[in-house]
Write an enzyme that holds these catalytic residues in place. Structure first.
Site, PDB file in Angstrom:
ATOM      1  N   ALA A 149     -18.468 -36.351 -16.501  1.00 29.00           N
ATOM      2  CA  ALA A 149     -17.525 -35.370 -15.962  1.00 29.00           C
ATOM      3  C   ALA A 149     -18.254 -34.071 -15.648  1.00 29.00           C
ATOM      4  O   ALA A 149     -18.022 -33.437 -14.608  1.00 29.00           O
ATOM      5  CB  ALA A 149     -16.425 -35.110 -16.961  1.00 29.00           C
ATOM      6  N   TYR A 172     -21.498 -33.738 -15.053  1.00 30.60           N
ATOM      7  CA  TYR A 172     -22.407 -33.989 -13.929  1.00 30.60           C
ATOM      8  C   TYR A 172     -21.627 -33.934 -12.613  1.00 30.60           C
ATOM      9  O   TYR A 172     -22.033 -33.276 -11.655  1.00 30.60           O
ATOM     10  CB  TYR A 172     -23.086 -35.352 -14.124  1.00 30.60           C
ATOM     11  CG  TYR A 172     -24.061 -35.680 -13.025  1.00 30.60           C
ATOM     12  CD1 TYR A 172     -23.648 -36.378 -11.905  1.00 30.60           C
ATOM     13  CD2 TYR A 172     -25.385 -35.265 -13.089  1.00 30.60           C
ATOM     14  CE1 TYR A 172     -24.523 -36.663 -10.876  1.00 30.60           C
ATOM     15  CE2 TYR A 172     -26.271 -35.539 -12.075  1.00 30.60           C
ATOM     16  CZ  TYR A 172     -25.845 -36.247 -10.971  1.00 30.60           C
ATOM     17  OH  TYR A 172     -26.709 -36.516  -9.953  1.00 30.60           O
ATOM     18  N   GLU A 200      -9.339 -51.755  -6.389  1.00 29.42           N
ATOM     19  CA  GLU A 200     -10.033 -52.467  -7.481  1.00 29.42           C
ATOM     20  C   GLU A 200     -10.335 -51.524  -8.629  1.00 29.42           C
ATOM     21  O   GLU A 200     -10.557 -50.346  -8.416  1.00 29.42           O
ATOM     22  CB  GLU A 200     -11.403 -52.978  -6.999  1.00 29.42           C
ATOM     23  CG  GLU A 200     -11.366 -53.814  -5.777  1.00 29.42           C
ATOM     24  CD  GLU A 200     -12.691 -53.747  -5.004  1.00 29.42           C
ATOM     25  OE1 GLU A 200     -13.719 -53.377  -5.598  1.00 29.42           O
ATOM     26  OE2 GLU A 200     -12.666 -54.063  -3.812  1.00 29.42           O
ATOM     27  N   LYS A 206     -12.602 -49.644 -11.121  1.00 33.63           N
ATOM     28  CA  LYS A 206     -13.985 -49.174 -10.993  1.00 33.63           C
ATOM     29  C   LYS A 206     -14.687 -49.446 -12.318  1.00 33.63           C
ATOM     30  O   LYS A 206     -14.398 -48.823 -13.339  1.00 33.63           O
ATOM     31  CB  LYS A 206     -14.018 -47.686 -10.670  1.00 33.63           C
ATOM     32  CG  LYS A 206     -15.417 -47.176 -10.422  1.00 33.63           C
ATOM     33  CD  LYS A 206     -15.392 -45.737  -9.916  1.00 33.63           C
ATOM     34  CE  LYS A 206     -16.749 -45.281  -9.448  1.00 33.63           C
ATOM     35  NZ  LYS A 206     -17.758 -45.253 -10.495  1.00 33.63           N
ATOM     36  N   ASP A 226     -17.342 -49.625 -15.259  1.00 29.28           N
ATOM     37  CA  ASP A 226     -18.271 -48.607 -15.735  1.00 29.28           C
ATOM     38  C   ASP A 226     -19.516 -49.274 -16.315  1.00 29.28           C
ATOM     39  O   ASP A 226     -19.625 -49.518 -17.504  1.00 29.28           O
ATOM     40  CB  ASP A 226     -17.580 -47.756 -16.807  1.00 29.28           C
ATOM     41  CG  ASP A 226     -18.258 -46.417 -16.971  1.00 29.28           C
ATOM     42  OD1 ASP A 226     -19.201 -46.131 -16.211  1.00 29.28           O
ATOM     43  OD2 ASP A 226     -17.858 -45.668 -17.869  1.00 29.28           O
ATOM     44  N   GLU A 279     -21.614 -54.961 -10.832  1.00 30.28           N
ATOM     45  CA  GLU A 279     -21.923 -54.112 -11.965  1.00 30.28           C
ATOM     46  C   GLU A 279     -22.307 -54.945 -13.183  1.00 30.28           C
ATOM     47  O   GLU A 279     -21.600 -55.902 -13.522  1.00 30.28           O
ATOM     48  CB  GLU A 279     -20.647 -53.298 -12.257  1.00 30.28           C
ATOM     49  CG  GLU A 279     -20.859 -51.979 -12.871  1.00 30.28           C
ATOM     50  CD  GLU A 279     -21.217 -50.859 -11.884  1.00 30.28           C
ATOM     51  OE1 GLU A 279     -21.531 -51.131 -10.704  1.00 30.28           O
ATOM     52  OE2 GLU A 279     -21.206 -49.706 -12.338  1.00 30.28           O
ATOM     53  N   TYR A 309     -18.432 -56.651  -6.895  1.00 30.81           N
ATOM     54  CA  TYR A 309     -17.446 -55.852  -6.159  1.00 30.81           C
ATOM     55  C   TYR A 309     -17.737 -55.786  -4.667  1.00 30.81           C
ATOM     56  O   TYR A 309     -17.088 -55.047  -3.938  1.00 30.81           O
ATOM     57  CB  TYR A 309     -17.323 -54.441  -6.733  1.00 30.81           C
ATOM     58  CG  TYR A 309     -18.613 -53.673  -6.822  1.00 30.81           C
ATOM     59  CD1 TYR A 309     -19.284 -53.266  -5.680  1.00 30.81           C
ATOM     60  CD2 TYR A 309     -19.155 -53.343  -8.052  1.00 30.81           C
ATOM     61  CE1 TYR A 309     -20.464 -52.562  -5.760  1.00 30.81           C
ATOM     62  CE2 TYR A 309     -20.327 -52.637  -8.153  1.00 30.81           C
ATOM     63  CZ  TYR A 309     -20.990 -52.252  -6.993  1.00 30.81           C
ATOM     64  OH  TYR A 309     -22.159 -51.559  -7.078  1.00 30.81           O
ATOM     65  N   LYS A 337     -10.936 -41.255  -9.786  1.00 28.94           N
ATOM     66  CA  LYS A 337     -11.432 -41.319 -11.165  1.00 28.94           C
ATOM     67  C   LYS A 337     -10.350 -40.965 -12.187  1.00 28.94           C
ATOM     68  O   LYS A 337      -9.498 -40.116 -11.932  1.00 28.94           O
ATOM     69  CB  LYS A 337     -12.621 -40.349 -11.348  1.00 28.94           C
ATOM     70  CG  LYS A 337     -13.807 -40.634 -10.449  1.00 28.94           C
ATOM     71  CD  LYS A 337     -14.731 -41.698 -10.999  1.00 28.94           C
ATOM     72  CE  LYS A 337     -15.603 -41.211 -12.122  1.00 28.94           C
ATOM     73  NZ  LYS A 337     -16.833 -40.583 -11.674  1.00 28.94           N
ATOM     74  N   CYS A 395     -14.384 -31.858 -54.952  1.00 30.92           N
ATOM     75  CA  CYS A 395     -13.333 -31.970 -53.942  1.00 30.92           C
ATOM     76  C   CYS A 395     -12.936 -30.567 -53.468  1.00 30.92           C
ATOM     77  O   CYS A 395     -12.639 -29.700 -54.299  1.00 30.92           O
ATOM     78  CB  CYS A 395     -12.124 -32.684 -54.533  1.00 30.92           C
ATOM     79  SG  CYS A 395     -10.687 -32.633 -53.447  1.00 30.92           S
ATOM     80  N   CYS A 442      -9.058 -30.000 -54.886  1.00 32.78           N
ATOM     81  CA  CYS A 442      -8.691 -29.921 -56.308  1.00 32.78           C
ATOM     82  C   CYS A 442      -9.882 -29.656 -57.217  1.00 32.78           C
ATOM     83  O   CYS A 442      -9.707 -29.467 -58.414  1.00 32.78           O
ATOM     84  CB  CYS A 442      -7.981 -31.197 -56.740  1.00 32.78           C
ATOM     85  SG  CYS A 442      -9.064 -32.616 -56.845  1.00 32.78           S
ATOM     86  N   CYS A 498     -12.892 -38.323 -53.806  1.00 35.71           N
ATOM     87  CA  CYS A 498     -12.497 -37.359 -54.828  1.00 35.71           C
ATOM     88  C   CYS A 498     -11.958 -38.163 -56.002  1.00 35.71           C
ATOM     89  O   CYS A 498     -11.191 -39.106 -55.816  1.00 35.71           O
ATOM     90  CB  CYS A 498     -11.406 -36.463 -54.249  1.00 35.71           C
ATOM     91  SG  CYS A 498     -10.349 -35.716 -55.487  1.00 35.71           S
ATOM     92  N   CYS A 550      -4.931 -34.499 -57.379  1.00 36.52           N
ATOM     93  CA  CYS A 550      -5.422 -33.868 -56.148  1.00 36.52           C
ATOM     94  C   CYS A 550      -4.281 -33.682 -55.146  1.00 36.52           C
ATOM     95  O   CYS A 550      -3.705 -34.662 -54.668  1.00 36.52           O
ATOM     96  CB  CYS A 550      -6.527 -34.723 -55.535  1.00 36.52           C
ATOM     97  SG  CYS A 550      -7.116 -34.062 -53.971  1.00 36.52           S
TER      98      CYS A 550
HETATM   99  S1  IVH Z   1     -18.150 -50.127  -4.120  1.00 38.17           S
HETATM  100  C1  IVH Z   1     -20.182 -48.997  -0.504  1.00 38.17           C
HETATM  101  N1  IVH Z   1     -16.574 -51.006  -6.020  1.00 38.17           N
HETATM  102  O1  IVH Z   1     -19.484 -47.150  -8.807  1.00 38.17           O
HETATM  103  C2  IVH Z   1     -19.480 -48.844  -1.787  1.00 38.17           C
HETATM  104  N2  IVH Z   1     -18.415 -49.676  -6.636  1.00 38.17           N
HETATM  105  O2  IVH Z   1     -19.706 -44.350  -8.187  1.00 38.17           O
HETATM  106  C3  IVH Z   1     -20.316 -49.215  -2.925  1.00 38.17           C
HETATM  107  N3  IVH Z   1     -18.651 -49.334  -9.026  1.00 38.17           N
HETATM  108  O3  IVH Z   1     -22.563 -47.414  -7.173  1.00 38.17           O
HETATM  109  C4  IVH Z   1     -19.658 -49.273  -4.191  1.00 38.17           C
HETATM  110  N4  IVH Z   1     -16.916 -50.532  -9.630  1.00 38.17           N
HETATM  111  O4  IVH Z   1     -22.087 -48.983  -9.137  1.00 38.17           O
HETATM  112  C5  IVH Z   1     -17.660 -50.281  -5.722  1.00 38.17           C
HETATM  113  N5  IVH Z   1     -15.116 -51.907  -7.616  1.00 38.17           N
HETATM  114  C6  IVH Z   1     -16.209 -51.169  -7.310  1.00 38.17           C
HETATM  115  C7  IVH Z   1     -16.980 -50.557  -8.285  1.00 38.17           C
HETATM  116  C8  IVH Z   1     -18.082 -49.801  -7.907  1.00 38.17           C
HETATM  117  C9  IVH Z   1     -17.930 -49.807 -10.040  1.00 38.17           C
HETATM  118  C10 IVH Z   1     -19.830 -48.449  -9.160  1.00 38.17           C
HETATM  119  C11 IVH Z   1     -20.986 -48.836  -8.301  1.00 38.17           C
HETATM  120  C12 IVH Z   1     -21.214 -47.635  -7.421  1.00 38.17           C
HETATM  121  C13 IVH Z   1     -20.613 -46.544  -8.230  1.00 38.17           C
HETATM  122  C14 IVH Z   1     -20.232 -45.359  -7.397  1.00 38.17           C
END
Ligand code: IVH
Length: 669
Positions: free
Chosen positions: A35, A37, A114, A116, A118, A174, A226, A315, A409, A412, A427, A433
């Site tokens: 967050a 970054y 979809e 995302k 991690d 991923e 993905y 996000k 403690c 107490c 304790c 206590c």
């Molecule tokens: S599409 C051209 N779909 O998120 C688009 N990325 O923050 C390429 N990621 O580099 C990415 N889930 O490593 C896509 N359902 C998803 C994803 C996904 C995770 C990651 C991926 C990407 C990064 C970008």
């Protein structure tokens, strides 16, 4: 902002971002949560779009990711591996949606929505259906050759299924570590004194980047696709969702959390749906990705610097944030366990403002070396109690002191002890206590126990410190006058509490049992005990053997239960509670039969029914089932390979029935 100020801020941001990029992508040792970054990156992007002539080639916004590690061979991606633009709220999402419509000059559009994932992006090159190469994303243009490592990941097929795939295709996705695998893996690392990872993504990244593939093979990694990169033109696709469907048929995993959506309300609805599901998913996700579905539209829209214009990541609010530890305090729990808690500068994380974070126990504080004054990363995921993930060591004040556990403690003053087999310090004050008493009352009143509405932590503390309530039975002796005289308590609230206390009296045996706070008797054990014995009396008088017959109960729990009910103080409290008419539907499945009141013991394996079935049948007929043979036993039912109980029965002259005789006894009733 003036241009000169912008220039100096831009330079500063570039340095900081490059540093974090390096820590994250090259060293695998991030110092700040995503967050933070993202925030720095957005600030830089915004300043650069405000002052376009300050953009330079070496800006982090102008390149993708960081340099690859040196040890792996470098691989040039045939098609760059892109990143995604981010949005963080509904307005930004709506703006993205509108931008897409405007750019394509159309009124309607389909998106592939979809989860995302991690984890860590990789690209898998399949030629004639065979896995040829796997590369990490690296800087987007060049990645690292992790083929040998990827081959150890079981969800990556070495050969594709079927024959309708392009002769050459890069499948992208991923590498992740499932939440449960991650916890177990970290546990193992802890035991072997190896590196502990802050989250599944770091663990996945660290594992994939092992130089020794046999090491990677030991790590519980998985993969989810993905999308695709380069592919030969012997196969054509129309849409992104079609691609994902096809990938699935070729034997690669794709997230199940995906759907085709159309209107912006559907997009936002999908986002909310997934955020609700998030905590229950097997793997970590950090948002939802929306991709223009039709490939022809994707082509028209194209790319902007590092990301496609046709996709966006919506996000979730960050689950990790940075804040400062104001102090480390000790909390005393109802069993006397001392838990170090970090008092924090308030920080908004995981959707709420957090002011405290648990440090679990002394070993954890030592391992993480958390100190008052430290700058730390705090995590709050789902409904989980906020915790300190790690300390940002280079921000530590010069004169900070390592945390020490107190010898007495803090509430107490009783001595603090630590048994050999436990991680926690306790304790020794017991009911002397105040904290232990207060916590046990809070537990008793809690939602999953007696559910006394309106009796929260603060009020219990107030009642205790004012001397009105010393134990749970005292609660039911409170009167309106006493309550309304309390500070901050109006007549109405006082009456509400009296009503809530009254209402709570009608409860269930398992809730009551759980509320008593017997060590290691959690909700499921309480339920198992209530189901098995049916009445409180039977539980209170159960022998060690009787208790061990309950599926959820092991020797330690049995010992705790026995010890609890042996304590006359506890028995007195229970009697007092009963005089206040705390009641529950009795769960004895009695019928008045010739077996009513007879005591049975089951031993050995029965062939036609399980022991549980036999037990339930007997209980249903009004009989009692005990686990040990005594002179009070009426019948011992002997199955295959019976133990010493049969011998004992014989000695005592108790009637012994084999399975057949038992069956005819049952059918005669
Ligand atoms: S599409 C051209 N779909 O998120 C688009 N990325 O923050 C390429 N990621 O580099 C990415 N889930 O490593 C896509 N359902 C998803 C994803 C996904 C995770 C990651 C991926 C990407 C990064 C970008």
């Amino acid at each position: 902002m003036k241009k000169a100020d912008a220039r100096s801020r831009i330079n500063e941001l570039r340095l900081v971002i490059s540093h974090h990029n390096h820590q994250y992508h090259v060293q695998d040792k991030p110092e700040v949560p995503d967050a933070e970054y993202d925030r720095l990156f957005r600030e830089l992007s915004q300043l650069e779009s405000q002052f376009p002539d300050l953009i330079s080639d070496d800006s982090p916004t102008q390149r993708v990711g960081a340099k690859p590690l040196k040890q792996f061979a470098e691989i040039e991606h045939r098609i760059p591996m892109l990143s995604l633009g981010n949005v963080f709220n509904e307005d930004e999402m709506k703006a993205f949606y509108q931008r897409v419509l405007d750019r394509l000059n159309i009124q309607e559009i389909n998106f592939s929505a979809e989860a995302k994932l991690d984890g860590l992006a990789i690209s898998l090159l399949y030629e004639q259906g065979k896995l040829i190469r796997a590369a990490t994303r690296g800087d987007g243009q060049q990645g690292e050759d992790v083929t040998l490592n990827a081959r150890t990941i079981k969800s990556i097929p070495l050969r594709l299924i079927g024959n309708d795939y392009p002769s050459v295709i890069e499948i992208r996705g991923e590498v992740i570590m499932d939440k449960q695998d991650f916890m177990a893996f970290n546990e193992k690392q802890k035991i072997s004194d190896s590196k502990i990872f802050a989250n599944p993504r770091n663990a996945a990244a660290g594992s994939l980047r092992q130089l020794d593939p046999t090491e990677t093979a030991k790590r519980p990694l998985s993969f989810m696709s993905y999308g695709i990169g380069y592919y030969s033109d012997d196969v054509q696709f129309e849409s992104h969702s079609e691609i994902l469907d096809r990938i699935l048929t070729w034997g690669l995993p794709v997230t199940t959390e995906r759907r085709r959506v159309s209107t912006v309300d559907e997009c936002i609805g999908f986002y909310h749906e997934i955020s609700k599901k998030r905590a229950d998913l097997k793997y970590e996700i950090d948002g939802v990705v929306f991709k223009v579905d039709a490939l022809k539209f994707q082509k028209i829209m194209g790319f902007i610097s590092r990301a496609p214009r046709w996709a966006i990541a919506y996000k979730f609010p960050p689950e990790e944030e940075i804040t400062k530890v104001v102090d480390i305090e000790i909390q005393v729990g109802r069993t006397g366990a001392l838990t170090p808690v970090a008092r924090l500068m308030p920080v908004f994380v995981g959707g709420v403002t957090v002011t405290n974070a648990t440090l679990h126990n002394y070993d954890e504080v030592q391992r993480k070396d958390v100190r008052a004054g430290d700058t730390v990363i705090v995590r709050r995921a789902g409904d989980v109690i906020p915790e300190v993930v790690s300390v940002i060591k280079n921000k530590r004040p010069a004169q900070s002191k390592a945390f020490c556990m107190p010898q007495n403690c803090p509430d107490c003053g009783s001595a603090v002890f630590r048994s050999e087999d436990e991680a926690v310090f306790r304790c020794s004050g017991g009911l002397f206590c105040p904290s232990q008493c207060i916590q046990s009352i809070i537990h008793f009143a809690s939602r999953r126990a007696m559910n006394i509405e309106g009796l929260g932590d603060k009020l219990v503390e107030q009642l205790y410190r004012e001397g009105l309530v010393k134990n749970v039975a005292d609660l039911f002796e409170l009167n309106l006058e006493q309550l309304s005289s309390l500070e901050r308590m109006g007549d109405k609230s006082a009456q509400n509490l009296i009503d809530a206390l009254e209402k709570s009296k009608h409860t269930k045996l398992d809730k009551f049992l759980y509320g008593l706070g017997i060590r290691e008797v959690g909700e499921s054990t309480a339920r198992a005990l209530a189901d098995y014995f049916g009445t409180l009396e039977l539980i209170m008088n159960a022998s060690n053997d009787d208790l061990l017959a309950v599926s959820d109960v092991g020797p330690v729990v049995a010992e705790n239960i026995l010890a609890f009910f042996k304590e006359s103080h506890n028995r007195e409290i229970i009697t007092r509670l009963q005089t206040h008419n705390i009641r529950w539907p009795e769960n004895i499945k009695t019928a008045d039969t010739s077996l009513s009141g007879k005591t049975f013991v089951l031993t050995g394996t029965l062939l036609n029914m399980t022991r549980d079935d036999a037990r339930n049948k007997l209980l249903g007929l009004g009989a009692k089932v005990s686990n040990s043979v005594s002179k009070n036993t009426d019948y011992v039912i002997v199955g295959d390979s019976p133990g010493s109980k049969a011998e004992k029965a014989e000695k005592l002259g108790v009637v012994i029935l084999d399975e057949k005789a038992f069956e005819s006894l049952l059918s005669s009733i």
